[in-house]
Scaffold this motif. Sequence first.
Motif, PDB file in Angstrom:
ATOM      1  N   THR A   1       0.851  -1.186   0.000  1.00  0.00           N
ATOM      2  CA  THR A   1       0.000   0.000   0.000  1.00  0.00           C
ATOM      3  C   THR A   1       0.890   1.239   0.000  1.00  0.00           C
ATOM      4  O   THR A   1       1.332   1.711   1.062  1.00  0.00           O
ATOM      5  CB  THR A   1      -0.912   0.030   1.238  1.00  0.00           C
ATOM      6  N   PRO A   2       1.195   1.777  -1.172  1.00  0.00           N
ATOM      7  CA  PRO A   2       2.109   2.925  -1.236  1.00  0.00           C
ATOM      8  C   PRO A   2       1.486   4.187  -0.667  1.00  0.00           C
ATOM      9  O   PRO A   2       0.277   4.416  -0.782  1.00  0.00           O
ATOM     10  CB  PRO A   2       2.397   3.071  -2.732  1.00  0.00           C
ATOM     11  N   ALA A   3       2.327   5.003  -0.044  1.00  0.00           N
ATOM     12  CA  ALA A   3       1.853   6.281   0.487  1.00  0.00           C
ATOM     13  C   ALA A   3       1.584   7.258  -0.647  1.00  0.00           C
ATOM     14  O   ALA A   3       0.680   8.095  -0.566  1.00  0.00           O
ATOM     15  CB  ALA A   3       2.889   6.855   1.453  1.00  0.00           C
ATOM     16  N   TYR A   4       2.370   7.176  -1.705  1.00  0.00           N
ATOM     17  CA  TYR A   4       2.218   8.025  -2.889  1.00  0.00           C
ATOM     18  C   TYR A   4       3.011   7.375  -4.014  1.00  0.00           C
ATOM     19  O   TYR A   4       3.736   6.399  -3.812  1.00  0.00           O
ATOM     20  CB  TYR A   4       2.727   9.445  -2.629  1.00  0.00           C
ATOM     21  N   SER A   5       2.855   7.908  -5.205  1.00  0.00           N
ATOM     22  CA  SER A   5       3.572   7.376  -6.361  1.00  0.00           C
ATOM     23  C   SER A   5       4.221   8.520  -7.137  1.00  0.00           C
ATOM     24  O   SER A   5       3.572   9.518  -7.451  1.00  0.00           O
ATOM     25  CB  SER A   5       2.626   6.597  -7.279  1.00  0.00           C
ATOM     26  N   LEU A   6       5.521   8.352  -7.412  1.00  0.00           N
ATOM     27  CA  LEU A   6       6.251   9.338  -8.203  1.00  0.00           C
ATOM     28  C   LEU A   6       6.658   8.763  -9.560  1.00  0.00           C
ATOM     29  O   LEU A   6       7.528   9.319 -10.228  1.00  0.00           O
ATOM     30  CB  LEU A   6       7.517   9.781  -7.438  1.00  0.00           C
ATOM     31  N   THR A   7       5.984   7.700  -9.961  1.00  0.00           N
ATOM     32  CA  THR A   7       6.368   7.048 -11.216  1.00  0.00           C
ATOM     33  C   THR A   7       6.135   7.924 -12.437  1.00  0.00           C
ATOM     34  O   THR A   7       6.779   7.728 -13.470  1.00  0.00           O
ATOM     35  CB  THR A   7       5.597   5.721 -11.383  1.00  0.00           C
ATOM     36  N   GLN A   8       5.201   8.893 -12.320  1.00  0.00           N
ATOM     37  CA  GLN A   8       4.976   9.789 -13.450  1.00  0.00           C
ATOM     38  C   GLN A   8       6.156  10.754 -13.615  1.00  0.00           C
ATOM     39  O   GLN A   8       6.514  11.133 -14.730  1.00  0.00           O
ATOM     40  CB  GLN A   8       3.680  10.589 -13.234  1.00  0.00           C
ATOM     41  N   LEU A   9       6.753  11.149 -12.495  1.00  0.00           N
ATOM     42  CA  LEU A   9       7.895  12.061 -12.552  1.00  0.00           C
ATOM     43  C   LEU A   9       9.207  11.301 -12.743  1.00  0.00           C
ATOM     44  O   LEU A   9      10.108  11.768 -13.450  1.00  0.00           O
ATOM     45  CB  LEU A   9       7.971  12.893 -11.265  1.00  0.00           C
ATOM     46  N   ILE A  10       9.312  10.141 -12.073  1.00  0.00           N
ATOM     47  CA  ILE A  10      10.537   9.333 -12.121  1.00  0.00           C
ATOM     48  C   ILE A  10      10.139   7.921 -12.526  1.00  0.00           C
ATOM     49  O   ILE A  10       9.852   7.080 -11.674  1.00  0.00           O
ATOM     50  CB  ILE A  10      11.259   9.334 -10.756  1.00  0.00           C
ATOM     51  N   PRO A  11      10.086   7.634 -13.828  1.00  0.00           N
ATOM     52  CA  PRO A  11       9.658   6.307 -14.290  1.00  0.00           C
ATOM     53  C   PRO A  11      10.548   5.206 -13.750  1.00  0.00           C
ATOM     54  O   PRO A  11      11.772   5.344 -13.679  1.00  0.00           O
ATOM     55  CB  PRO A  11       9.775   6.419 -15.815  1.00  0.00           C
ATOM     56  N   ALA A  12       9.927   4.111 -13.326  1.00  0.00           N
ATOM     57  CA  ALA A  12      10.674   2.969 -12.818  1.00  0.00           C
ATOM     58  C   ALA A  12      11.594   2.422 -13.903  1.00  0.00           C
ATOM     59  O   ALA A  12      11.182   2.231 -15.047  1.00  0.00           O
ATOM     60  CB  ALA A  12       9.715   1.880 -12.340  1.00  0.00           C
TER      61      ALA A  12
ATOM     62  N   LEU B   1      19.751   6.016 -10.791  1.00  0.00           N
ATOM     63  CA  LEU B   1      20.751   6.823 -10.102  1.00  0.00           C
ATOM     64  C   LEU B   1      20.377   7.032  -8.640  1.00  0.00           C
ATOM     65  O   LEU B   1      21.196   6.793  -7.732  1.00  0.00           O
ATOM     66  CB  LEU B   1      20.886   8.176 -10.800  1.00  0.00           C
ATOM     67  N   LEU B   2      19.140   7.470  -8.391  1.00  0.00           N
ATOM     68  CA  LEU B   2      18.701   7.715  -7.022  1.00  0.00           C
ATOM     69  C   LEU B   2      18.613   6.435  -6.209  1.00  0.00           C
ATOM     70  O   LEU B   2      18.936   6.411  -5.011  1.00  0.00           O
ATOM     71  CB  LEU B   2      17.349   8.427  -7.022  1.00  0.00           C
ATOM     72  N   GLY B   3      18.192   5.354  -6.876  1.00  0.00           N
ATOM     73  CA  GLY B   3      18.119   4.068  -6.186  1.00  0.00           C
ATOM     74  C   GLY B   3      19.492   3.557  -5.806  1.00  0.00           C
ATOM     75  O   GLY B   3      19.689   3.004  -4.721  1.00  0.00           O
ATOM     76  N   GLY B   4      20.466   3.736  -6.708  1.00  0.00           N
ATOM     77  CA  GLY B   4      21.817   3.260  -6.436  1.00  0.00           C
ATOM     78  C   GLY B   4      22.515   4.027  -5.336  1.00  0.00           C
ATOM     79  O   GLY B   4      23.328   3.470  -4.602  1.00  0.00           O
ATOM     80  N   ILE B   5      22.215   5.324  -5.213  1.00  0.00           N
ATOM     81  CA  ILE B   5      22.894   6.147  -4.213  1.00  0.00           C
ATOM     82  C   ILE B   5      22.118   6.207  -2.904  1.00  0.00           C
ATOM     83  O   ILE B   5      22.677   6.014  -1.822  1.00  0.00           O
ATOM     84  CB  ILE B   5      23.114   7.571  -4.752  1.00  0.00           C
ATOM     85  N   PHE B   6      20.807   6.446  -2.984  1.00  0.00           N
ATOM     86  CA  PHE B   6      20.009   6.692  -1.778  1.00  0.00           C
ATOM     87  C   PHE B   6      18.944   5.635  -1.514  1.00  0.00           C
ATOM     88  O   PHE B   6      18.109   5.818  -0.639  1.00  0.00           O
ATOM     89  CB  PHE B   6      19.323   8.056  -1.872  1.00  0.00           C
ATOM     90  N   ASN B   7      18.956   4.505  -2.251  1.00  0.00           N
ATOM     91  CA  ASN B   7      17.921   3.473  -2.099  1.00  0.00           C
ATOM     92  C   ASN B   7      16.521   4.052  -2.317  1.00  0.00           C
ATOM     93  O   ASN B   7      15.556   3.666  -1.658  1.00  0.00           O
ATOM     94  CB  ASN B   7      18.011   2.822  -0.718  1.00  0.00           C
ATOM     95  N   PHE B   8      16.427   4.987  -3.238  1.00  0.00           N
ATOM     96  CA  PHE B   8      15.148   5.639  -3.524  1.00  0.00           C
ATOM     97  C   PHE B   8      14.174   4.657  -4.164  1.00  0.00           C
ATOM     98  O   PHE B   8      14.543   3.833  -4.994  1.00  0.00           O
ATOM     99  CB  PHE B   8      15.387   6.813  -4.474  1.00  0.00           C
ATOM    100  N   THR B   9      12.902   4.755  -3.758  1.00  0.00           N
ATOM    101  CA  THR B   9      11.833   4.007  -4.407  1.00  0.00           C
ATOM    102  C   THR B   9      10.701   4.974  -4.731  1.00  0.00           C
ATOM    103  O   THR B   9      10.331   5.794  -3.873  1.00  0.00           O
ATOM    104  CB  THR B   9      11.307   2.863  -3.513  1.00  0.00           C
ATOM    105  N   PRO B  10      10.151   4.943  -5.952  1.00  0.00           N
ATOM    106  CA  PRO B  10       9.114   5.910  -6.312  1.00  0.00           C
ATOM    107  C   PRO B  10       7.762   5.636  -5.659  1.00  0.00           C
ATOM    108  O   PRO B  10       6.892   6.501  -5.667  1.00  0.00           O
ATOM    109  CB  PRO B  10       9.019   5.771  -7.837  1.00  0.00           C
ATOM    110  N   GLU B  11       7.587   4.441  -5.070  1.00  0.00           N
ATOM    111  CA  GLU B  11       6.314   4.108  -4.430  1.00  0.00           C
ATOM    112  C   GLU B  11       6.565   3.527  -3.039  1.00  0.00           C
ATOM    113  O   GLU B  11       6.378   2.339  -2.797  1.00  0.00           O
ATOM    114  CB  GLU B  11       5.505   3.123  -5.291  1.00  0.00           C
ATOM    115  N   PRO B  12       6.972   4.353  -2.090  1.00  0.00           N
ATOM    116  CA  PRO B  12       7.247   3.854  -0.742  1.00  0.00           C
ATOM    117  C   PRO B  12       5.963   3.629   0.048  1.00  0.00           C
ATOM    118  O   PRO B  12       4.926   4.246  -0.225  1.00  0.00           O
ATOM    119  CB  PRO B  12       8.068   4.987  -0.126  1.00  0.00           C
TER     120      PRO B  12
END
Length: 284
Positions: A212-223, A230-241
């Motif tokens: 159950t994601p809190a929000y989705s940023l896939t429109q701005l940052i496509p999976a 880049l963000l995932g490799g450096i900061f473990n970023f996920t677009p749908e946390p």
Amino acid sequence: MLANYLIGLREGLEAGLIVGILVAYLGKTGRRDLLGRLWIGIGIAVAISLGVGALLTWGPYAMTFQAQEILGGVLSLLAVAMVTWMIFWMGTHGRTLSSELRGQVDAAIERSAWAIVLLGALSVGREGVETALFVWANVAGGSDPVLGTVGALAGIATAIVIAWGISKGLVRFNLGAFFTWTGLFLILVAAGVLAYGIGDLQEASVIPGWGTPAYSLTQLIPAGGWLDTLLGGIFNFTPEPTWAQVIGWTAYVAVTMALYLVMLRRRHTAAAAPPAPAAAAAAG
């Protein structure tokens, strides 16, 4: 790769400075006969660090999926705790590191000449285990394993060269500024590892809310796109946390960053303060 490079560089430089201080002090006190035992301890520390890295890499494969996720989550939280402690320990002990190590050498020599082996193993082993655990957690969170390992090894190699240059007087740069800025960067990296660990525990049903994601940023940052990678490799970023990941990340950054900035301000104030007057002031 960048995050792992900086992790390897920072931890490697800390270990290199520690080794340099220990070697220089043994030489200064005329106990060069103990250098061999010191290097034995350092070798043990390196072997233990490599063993921890190998165990983390290949050990979980025989476990069930749920057990792997629980182990991954717990180790990620442990990695965050260790790197956070390291950031604050270096910030508060960096100025007195040399004197503390010299005192430990004196105490080790008084106990037993072989205590130098233990001192070398513990002093360097702490940095090595922290590096192995944090690099593993960062790679497990989405970094390419090969690039992540190469980045960490490159950082350690760079640190060895810099530490050697410092010991020979060939390299001069502001170590305080280096550890300050890398500390700020590692807080953000650690927050991403924390969020990844929470996600692992949610997948294992230890913490509720997975899927159950809190929000989705896939429109701005496509999976799968370059920015996501880049963000995932450096900061473990996920677009749908998940909400738990968002709350954990936000709380960690807010609390840790605030405490870190307070520590830096106090350190700056202490450094800028005039020296205290002599205690033996004339009376009458």
